[in-house]
Design a protein around this motif. Structure first.
Motif, PDB file in Angstrom:
ATOM      1  N   MET A 187     -10.777 -10.990  -6.821  1.00  0.00           N
ATOM      2  CA  MET A 187     -10.246 -12.569  -6.596  1.00  0.00           C
ATOM      3  C   MET A 187     -11.207 -13.397  -7.734  1.00  0.00           C
ATOM      4  N   ASN A 188     -12.128 -13.010  -8.210  1.00  0.00           N
ATOM      5  CA  ASN A 188     -13.153 -13.611  -9.190  1.00  0.00           C
ATOM      6  C   ASN A 188     -12.579 -13.534 -10.368  1.00  0.00           C
ATOM      7  N   GLY A 189     -12.141 -12.412 -10.772  1.00  0.00           N
ATOM      8  CA  GLY A 189     -11.618 -11.950 -12.181  1.00  0.00           C
ATOM      9  C   GLY A 189     -10.065 -12.634 -12.452  1.00  0.00           C
ATOM     10  N   PHE A 190      -9.647 -12.897 -11.086  1.00  0.00           N
ATOM     11  CA  PHE A 190      -8.019 -13.526 -11.148  1.00  0.00           C
ATOM     12  C   PHE A 190      -8.142 -14.854 -11.896  1.00  0.00           C
ATOM     13  N   ILE A 191      -9.263 -15.672 -11.452  1.00  0.00           N
ATOM     14  CA  ILE A 191      -9.476 -17.032 -11.984  1.00  0.00           C
ATOM     15  C   ILE A 191      -9.049 -17.194 -13.496  1.00  0.00           C
ATOM     16  N   ASP A 192      -9.503 -16.088 -14.171  1.00  0.00           N
ATOM     17  CA  ASP A 192      -9.553 -16.139 -15.607  1.00  0.00           C
ATOM     18  C   ASP A 192      -7.968 -15.874 -16.113  1.00  0.00           C
ATOM     19  N   HIS A 193      -7.049 -15.686 -15.266  1.00  0.00           N
ATOM     20  CA  HIS A 193      -5.634 -15.484 -15.818  1.00  0.00           C
ATOM     21  C   HIS A 193      -4.763 -16.754 -15.367  1.00  0.00           C
ATOM     22  N   ARG A 194      -5.148 -17.767 -16.274  1.00  0.00           N
ATOM     23  CA  ARG A 194      -4.499 -19.152 -16.071  1.00  0.00           C
ATOM     24  C   ARG A 194      -2.906 -18.996 -16.177  1.00  0.00           C
ATOM     25  N   ARG A 195      -2.482 -18.205 -17.069  1.00  0.00           N
ATOM     26  CA  ARG A 195      -1.005 -18.126 -17.211  1.00  0.00           C
ATOM     27  C   ARG A 195      -0.421 -17.447 -16.262  1.00  0.00           C
ATOM     28  N   THR A 196      -0.982 -16.504 -15.492  1.00  0.00           N
ATOM     29  CA  THR A 196      -0.301 -15.995 -14.268  1.00  0.00           C
ATOM     30  C   THR A 196      -0.400 -17.038 -12.939  1.00  0.00           C
ATOM     31  N   ILE A 197      -1.381 -17.772 -13.196  1.00  0.00           N
ATOM     32  CA  ILE A 197      -1.352 -18.804 -11.999  1.00  0.00           C
ATOM     33  C   ILE A 197      -0.436 -19.719 -12.038  1.00  0.00           C
TER      34      ILE A 197
ATOM     35  N   GLU B 141       0.975  -1.283  -0.121  1.00  0.00           N
ATOM     36  CA  GLU B 141      -0.042  -0.070   0.042  1.00  0.00           C
ATOM     37  C   GLU B 141       0.665   1.381  -0.168  1.00  0.00           C
ATOM     38  N   LYS B 142       2.140   1.339   1.012  1.00  0.00           N
ATOM     39  CA  LYS B 142       2.721   2.256   0.873  1.00  0.00           C
ATOM     40  C   LYS B 142       3.540   2.718  -0.268  1.00  0.00           C
ATOM     41  N   ILE B 143       4.101   1.561  -0.745  1.00  0.00           N
ATOM     42  CA  ILE B 143       4.828   1.882  -2.040  1.00  0.00           C
ATOM     43  C   ILE B 143       4.376   2.027  -3.432  1.00  0.00           C
ATOM     44  N   ALA B 144       3.056   1.133  -3.569  1.00  0.00           N
ATOM     45  CA  ALA B 144       2.486   0.946  -4.883  1.00  0.00           C
ATOM     46  C   ALA B 144       1.152   1.659  -4.793  1.00  0.00           C
ATOM     47  N   SER B 145       0.463   1.836  -3.707  1.00  0.00           N
ATOM     48  CA  SER B 145      -0.604   2.395  -3.709  1.00  0.00           C
ATOM     49  C   SER B 145      -2.037   1.960  -4.483  1.00  0.00           C
ATOM     50  N   PRO B 146      -2.157   0.393  -4.339  1.00  0.00           N
ATOM     51  CA  PRO B 146      -3.252  -0.022  -5.226  1.00  0.00           C
ATOM     52  C   PRO B 146      -4.612   0.136  -4.846  1.00  0.00           C
ATOM     53  N   GLY B 147      -4.597   0.259  -3.401  1.00  0.00           N
ATOM     54  CA  GLY B 147      -5.944   0.089  -2.748  1.00  0.00           C
ATOM     55  C   GLY B 147      -6.018  -1.084  -2.066  1.00  0.00           C
ATOM     56  N   ILE B 148      -6.624  -1.086  -0.718  1.00  0.00           N
ATOM     57  CA  ILE B 148      -6.848  -2.073   0.253  1.00  0.00           C
ATOM     58  C   ILE B 148      -7.363  -3.455  -0.152  1.00  0.00           C
ATOM     59  N   ASP B 149      -8.337  -3.262  -1.196  1.00  0.00           N
ATOM     60  CA  ASP B 149      -8.980  -4.283  -1.786  1.00  0.00           C
ATOM     61  C   ASP B 149      -7.976  -5.239  -2.591  1.00  0.00           C
ATOM     62  N   ARG B 150      -7.316  -4.501  -3.664  1.00  0.00           N
ATOM     63  CA  ARG B 150      -6.450  -5.108  -4.540  1.00  0.00           C
ATOM     64  C   ARG B 150      -5.247  -5.558  -3.675  1.00  0.00           C
ATOM     65  N   SER B 151      -4.484  -5.097  -2.880  1.00  0.00           N
ATOM     66  CA  SER B 151      -3.300  -5.388  -2.264  1.00  0.00           C
ATOM     67  C   SER B 151      -3.734  -6.639  -1.310  1.00  0.00           C
ATOM     68  N   SER B 152      -4.924  -6.566  -0.738  1.00  0.00           N
ATOM     69  CA  SER B 152      -5.221  -7.779   0.104  1.00  0.00           C
ATOM     70  C   SER B 152      -5.467  -9.046  -0.796  1.00  0.00           C
ATOM     71  N   ALA B 153      -6.335  -8.780  -1.908  1.00  0.00           N
ATOM     72  CA  ALA B 153      -6.316  -9.751  -3.149  1.00  0.00           C
ATOM     73  C   ALA B 153      -5.168 -10.532  -3.537  1.00  0.00           C
ATOM     74  N   THR B 154      -3.969  -9.708  -3.648  1.00  0.00           N
ATOM     75  CA  THR B 154      -2.787 -10.055  -4.257  1.00  0.00           C
ATOM     76  C   THR B 154      -2.316 -11.414  -3.091  1.00  0.00           C
ATOM     77  N   VAL B 155      -2.298 -10.804  -1.628  1.00  0.00           N
ATOM     78  CA  VAL B 155      -1.791 -11.647  -0.593  1.00  0.00           C
ATOM     79  C   VAL B 155      -2.637 -12.909  -0.507  1.00  0.00           C
ATOM     80  N   ALA B 156      -4.139 -12.785  -0.557  1.00  0.00           N
ATOM     81  CA  ALA B 156      -4.891 -14.131  -0.392  1.00  0.00           C
ATOM     82  C   ALA B 156      -4.685 -15.143  -1.598  1.00  0.00           C
ATOM     83  N   ALA B 157      -4.537 -14.338  -2.950  1.00  0.00           N
ATOM     84  CA  ALA B 157      -4.363 -15.395  -4.073  1.00  0.00           C
ATOM     85  C   ALA B 157      -2.901 -15.936  -3.931  1.00  0.00           C
ATOM     86  N   THR B 158      -1.901 -15.278  -3.174  1.00  0.00           N
ATOM     87  CA  THR B 158      -0.691 -15.982  -3.208  1.00  0.00           C
ATOM     88  C   THR B 158      -0.716 -16.995  -2.274  1.00  0.00           C
TER      89      THR B 158
END
Length: 352
Positions: free
Chosen positions: A224-234, A115-132
């Motif tokens: 999170m639901n949109g991330f499911i479609d990014h199979r290559r990233t996964i 959040e402090k370095i990239a400032s993506p928003g709490i929703d997206r920063s939390s989603a990156t951690v949850a997905a990982t």
């Protein structure tokens, strides 16, 4: 839950030192029971050149974990460099080891720094951690299955060791199933947040902006639901997660080899699965010091490693994966905090 209100977990130095002393004392009592002379003899057989590779592998493991997270973060629109992802993951390890909270403190640190370095928003920063976190569970379960198969088919490991690994696999599978449900089912998380808000308002007599909180939750689920479609990233992120997991296990393998002891990687997979599980629990002792070490020694001994070598290998591998990475993580945390502070002062000077 406003972005500016996110706080970095702060270790209580006095409490952490006290608990480390307690865990170390219990561990020393156990080592005294095993016998210091045999341990010392095993330690003298270590080839430093081979053992030093363990430090490199540990850092590579953190780097690969950071790359797995960074790949996900980029797909969520969070721009972070490889060095930043590496430093943030080191800081995550530092706080997880000092503040026993089931890895929650480390995950909060990653969200905070992102959040402090990239400032993506709490929703997206939390989603990156949850997905990982979901992705990094894949190699863990692979290790449990392969390790258990090896223990059952190729060794005469006692029933309690096999039962322990089996029990851990079932418990972790259940926990991860619940976590995935919370991440992808809007009703579950909204219900949990609603109850937390009621609890905070009732106990602390403070009004919470429900519409703001629920808006963040809905955006989190949308991400999170949109991330499911990014199979290559996964797939790419999962490959990096497997590389990180393999490096972690190789530290123990290299440590045994440095003493001239042959231990199957499959057996190490099983033992490390138990170790990871224990470290994920919100235990009182920082880094599971004492408890994790004793469990590792017991399991290595159960699969046929001489006790003195099992103790020596555990001490050396924990020297790398607990103490070395914690110290490195502390340095990374200090650097990131100083950098954020300097950026804040620079912004204030520009506005003045």
């Amino acid at each position: 839950m406003h972005r500016d209100g996110i706080e970095l977990p702060t270790p209580d130095a006095r409490k952490s030192i006290t608990l480390v002393a307690v865990g170390t004392s219990l561990y020393l009592m156990y080592l005294y029971h095993v016998g210091f002379s045999g341990i010392a003899e095993s330690m003298r057989s270590v080839d430093i050149r081979i053992f030093s590779l363990g430090f490199v592998l540990a850092l590579l493991g953190v780097l690969f974990d950071g790359l797995a997270w960074r790949r996900v973060a980029i797909k969520f629109g969070c721009s972070i460099s490889i060095s930043d992802a590496f430093l943030m993951y080191l800081s995550c390890i530092f706080l997880n080891n000092l503040i026993p909270s089931g890895s929650f403190s480390g995950e909060t640190a990653r969200i905070y720094f992102l959040e402090k370095i990239a400032s993506p928003g709490i929703d997206r920063s939390s989603a990156t951690v949850a997905a990982t976190r979901i992705i990094t569970a894949v190699p863990f379960f692979f290790g449990v299955v392969v390790g258990m198969a090896y223990l059952i088919l190729e060794t005469s490991a006692p029933a309690w060791a096999i039962a322990t690994c089996s029990g851990i696999a079932v418990v972790l599978l259940g926990i991860n199933a619940i976590f995935v449900g919370i991440c992808f089912s809007s009703g579950w998380l909204e219900g949990i947040i609603s109850r937390l808000i009621e609890f905070v308002e009732r106990v602390f007599h403070r009004r919470v902006d429900r519409s703001l909180c629920m808006g963040i939750v809905r955006r989190f689920h949308s991400a999170m639901n949109g991330f499911i479609d990014h199979r290559r990233t996964i797939l790419v992120s999962t490959a990096w997660a497997f590389a990180a997991w393999l490096c972690m296990n190789l530290v123990a393998f290299i440590t045994f080899r440095s003493m001239g002891i042959e231990v199957s990687m499959w057996a190490i997979f099983a033992v490390y699965a138990v170790m990871i599980f224990i470290q994920m629990l919100p235990l009182v002792l920082p880094g599971g010091i004492g408890l994790v070490d004793i469990v590792m020694i017991t399991l290595f001994s159960a699969i046929g490693v001489p006790t003195s070598y099992a103790v020596a290998a555990t001490i050396l591998s924990r020297l790398i994966q607990l103490w070395f990475l914690t110290i490195a993580g502390g340095a990374a945390t200090a650097y990131l905090l100083r950098r954020i502070d300097e950026n804040r002062k620079s912004s204030m000077n520009q506005l003045a």
